[in-house]
Design an enzyme around this catalytic site. Structure first.
Site, PDB file in Angstrom:
ATOM      1  N   HIS A 192      42.706  44.192  45.400  1.00  0.00           N
ATOM      2  CA  HIS A 192      44.030  43.589  45.199  1.00  0.00           C
ATOM      3  C   HIS A 192      43.903  42.369  44.305  1.00  0.00           C
ATOM      4  O   HIS A 192      42.914  41.637  44.392  1.00  0.00           O
ATOM      5  CB  HIS A 192      44.614  43.150  46.551  1.00  0.00           C
ATOM      6  CG  HIS A 192      45.792  42.223  46.417  1.00  0.00           C
ATOM      7  ND1 HIS A 192      47.074  42.675  46.209  1.00  0.00           N
ATOM      8  CD2 HIS A 192      45.877  40.860  46.413  1.00  0.00           C
ATOM      9  CE1 HIS A 192      47.897  41.634  46.098  1.00  0.00           C
ATOM     10  NE2 HIS A 192      47.197  40.524  46.227  1.00  0.00           N
ATOM     11  N   GLU A 200      49.749  34.097  49.007  1.00  0.00           N
ATOM     12  CA  GLU A 200      48.710  34.987  49.547  1.00  0.00           C
ATOM     13  C   GLU A 200      47.468  34.209  49.976  1.00  0.00           C
ATOM     14  O   GLU A 200      46.848  34.541  50.992  1.00  0.00           O
ATOM     15  CB  GLU A 200      48.380  36.063  48.501  1.00  0.00           C
ATOM     16  CG  GLU A 200      49.550  37.032  48.305  1.00  0.00           C
ATOM     17  CD  GLU A 200      49.388  37.978  47.127  1.00  0.00           C
ATOM     18  OE1 GLU A 200      50.307  38.785  46.907  1.00  0.00           O
ATOM     19  OE2 GLU A 200      48.358  37.914  46.419  1.00  0.00           O
ATOM     20  N   LYS A 230      39.216  45.743  49.174  1.00  0.00           N
ATOM     21  CA  LYS A 230      39.868  46.579  50.185  1.00  0.00           C
ATOM     22  C   LYS A 230      38.825  47.381  50.987  1.00  0.00           C
ATOM     23  O   LYS A 230      37.640  47.429  50.600  1.00  0.00           O
ATOM     24  CB  LYS A 230      40.897  47.475  49.485  1.00  0.00           C
ATOM     25  CG  LYS A 230      42.052  46.672  48.853  1.00  0.00           C
ATOM     26  CD  LYS A 230      43.083  47.592  48.195  1.00  0.00           C
ATOM     27  CE  LYS A 230      44.261  46.804  47.658  1.00  0.00           C
ATOM     28  NZ  LYS A 230      45.301  47.702  47.064  1.00  0.00           N
ATOM     29  N   THR A 249      47.331  49.750  38.695  1.00  0.00           N
ATOM     30  CA  THR A 249      47.366  50.169  40.095  1.00  0.00           C
ATOM     31  C   THR A 249      46.750  51.561  40.261  1.00  0.00           C
ATOM     32  O   THR A 249      45.977  51.798  41.200  1.00  0.00           O
ATOM     33  CB  THR A 249      48.833  50.188  40.586  1.00  0.00           C
ATOM     34  OG1 THR A 249      49.437  48.932  40.301  1.00  0.00           O
ATOM     35  CG2 THR A 249      48.904  50.487  42.071  1.00  0.00           C
ATOM     36  N   ASN A 280      42.698  52.009  45.910  1.00  0.00           N
ATOM     37  CA  ASN A 280      42.361  51.460  44.591  1.00  0.00           C
ATOM     38  C   ASN A 280      41.461  50.221  44.655  1.00  0.00           C
ATOM     39  O   ASN A 280      41.450  49.396  43.741  1.00  0.00           O
ATOM     40  CB  ASN A 280      43.638  51.225  43.762  1.00  0.00           C
ATOM     41  CG  ASN A 280      44.552  50.217  44.401  1.00  0.00           C
ATOM     42  OD1 ASN A 280      44.242  49.652  45.448  1.00  0.00           O
ATOM     43  ND2 ASN A 280      45.687  49.979  43.776  1.00  0.00           N
ATOM     44  N   PHE A 322      55.214  54.987  49.956  1.00  0.00           N
ATOM     45  CA  PHE A 322      53.760  54.938  50.130  1.00  0.00           C
ATOM     46  C   PHE A 322      53.310  53.950  51.202  1.00  0.00           C
ATOM     47  O   PHE A 322      52.125  53.839  51.480  1.00  0.00           O
ATOM     48  CB  PHE A 322      53.064  54.627  48.799  1.00  0.00           C
ATOM     49  CG  PHE A 322      53.418  53.304  48.163  1.00  0.00           C
ATOM     50  CD1 PHE A 322      52.862  52.111  48.612  1.00  0.00           C
ATOM     51  CD2 PHE A 322      54.309  53.253  47.094  1.00  0.00           C
ATOM     52  CE1 PHE A 322      53.174  50.898  48.023  1.00  0.00           C
ATOM     53  CE2 PHE A 322      54.634  52.030  46.490  1.00  0.00           C
ATOM     54  CZ  PHE A 322      54.062  50.852  46.969  1.00  0.00           C
ATOM     55  N   ARG A 344      44.219  40.348  36.749  1.00  0.00           N
ATOM     56  CA  ARG A 344      44.936  41.640  36.690  1.00  0.00           C
ATOM     57  C   ARG A 344      44.344  42.502  35.559  1.00  0.00           C
ATOM     58  O   ARG A 344      44.235  43.716  35.707  1.00  0.00           O
ATOM     59  CB  ARG A 344      46.431  41.411  36.458  1.00  0.00           C
ATOM     60  CG  ARG A 344      47.154  40.708  37.603  1.00  0.00           C
ATOM     61  CD  ARG A 344      47.431  41.598  38.791  1.00  0.00           C
ATOM     62  NE  ARG A 344      48.406  42.621  38.530  1.00  0.00           N
ATOM     63  CZ  ARG A 344      49.018  43.319  39.490  1.00  0.00           C
ATOM     64  NH1 ARG A 344      48.737  43.091  40.777  1.00  0.00           N
ATOM     65  NH2 ARG A 344      49.885  44.254  39.208  1.00  0.00           N
ATOM     66  N   ARG A 371      39.101  48.971  38.701  1.00  0.00           N
ATOM     67  CA  ARG A 371      39.737  50.156  39.319  1.00  0.00           C
ATOM     68  C   ARG A 371      39.311  51.441  38.602  1.00  0.00           C
ATOM     69  O   ARG A 371      39.078  52.463  39.256  1.00  0.00           O
ATOM     70  CB  ARG A 371      41.249  49.974  39.330  1.00  0.00           C
ATOM     71  CG  ARG A 371      41.707  49.045  40.463  1.00  0.00           C
ATOM     72  CD  ARG A 371      43.157  48.672  40.343  1.00  0.00           C
ATOM     73  NE  ARG A 371      43.679  48.036  41.557  1.00  0.00           N
ATOM     74  CZ  ARG A 371      44.841  47.408  41.608  1.00  0.00           C
ATOM     75  NH1 ARG A 371      45.604  47.326  40.539  1.00  0.00           N
ATOM     76  NH2 ARG A 371      45.249  46.857  42.752  1.00  0.00           N
ATOM     77  N   TYR A 399      51.900  42.902  53.001  1.00  0.00           N
ATOM     78  CA  TYR A 399      52.568  43.819  52.076  1.00  0.00           C
ATOM     79  C   TYR A 399      54.050  43.995  52.398  1.00  0.00           C
ATOM     80  O   TYR A 399      54.635  45.035  52.082  1.00  0.00           O
ATOM     81  CB  TYR A 399      51.855  45.175  52.077  1.00  0.00           C
ATOM     82  CG  TYR A 399      50.621  45.216  51.196  1.00  0.00           C
ATOM     83  CD1 TYR A 399      50.697  44.991  49.829  1.00  0.00           C
ATOM     84  CD2 TYR A 399      49.371  45.513  51.729  1.00  0.00           C
ATOM     85  CE1 TYR A 399      49.580  45.054  49.019  1.00  0.00           C
ATOM     86  CE2 TYR A 399      48.235  45.579  50.924  1.00  0.00           C
ATOM     87  CZ  TYR A 399      48.356  45.349  49.562  1.00  0.00           C
ATOM     88  OH  TYR A 399      47.252  45.422  48.750  1.00  0.00           O
TER      89      TYR A 399
END
Ligand code: IDP
Ligand code: MG
Length: 146
Positions: free
Chosen positions: A116, A127, A10, A92, A113, A58, A86, A103, A50
């Site tokens: 993704h 995706e 990100k 998250t 964070n 948010f 993950r 993270r 998203y």
């Protein structure tokens, strides 16, 4: 169990110039990168990506974050890729993320964070297709690997 997942480094990972360290962690965990580019989301593309969160409180903050600078979408290969990735990135919310996760070590807060990771094999494929043509992925077309 699928063997591909999708990730985005990100904008803060690029802004802070720490994406190399994060990519090294991903490689050290056994993932092979078969697609990677640096790009910038705009309001339309970030909203498309998203879409599922567009009614969440948010969402405006998420949109602002994801359009704030360049990001790096990536396609990753490993056995059990979605679940393993993950686990590598952690919860998250970095406060809740396990020790040693990406993270936990690099993210500022639940919005910012840093990374993704797809949450299912089905979403991983959706995706990947959002950001990459088949011809841009190693092994799928003219691109050679390593
Ligand atoms: P994930 O990235 O761990 O799958 P999602 O629930 O899919 O988490 O949310 C997408 C992104 O939206 C998160 O990575 C984070 O940037 C942001 N986000 C999620 N939940 C919150 C929240 O409660 N407050 C602020 N931002 C959030
Ligand atoms: Mg998610």
């Amino acid at each position: 169990m699928g063997n591909r997942t999708f990730a985005i480094l990100k904008p803060d990972a690029i802004e802070k110039n720490i994406y190399g360290d994060i990519i090294s962690r991903i490689q050290a965990d056994g993932f092979k990168i078969i697609g990677m580019k640096m790009t910038k989301l705009n309001e339309r593309t970030a909203t498309g990506f998203y879409e599922v969160h567009k009614d969440k409180p948010f969402f405006p903050g998420l949109l602002e974050y994801m359009t704030s600078g360049a990001c790096i979408p990536m396609v990753l290969v490993k056995e059990n890729a979605v679940a393993d990735f993950r686990k590598l990135i952690g919860s998250t919310d970095p406060i809740k993320a396990d020790e040693g996760t990406i993270r936990k070590d690099f993210a500022d807060d639940i919005t910012h964070n840093i990374i993704h990771g797809s949450d299912s094999d089905e979403n991983a494929e959706i995706e990947i297709a959002f950001f990459f043509n088949r011809a841009e992925l190693i092994g799928n077309a003219g691109l050679n690997c390593c």
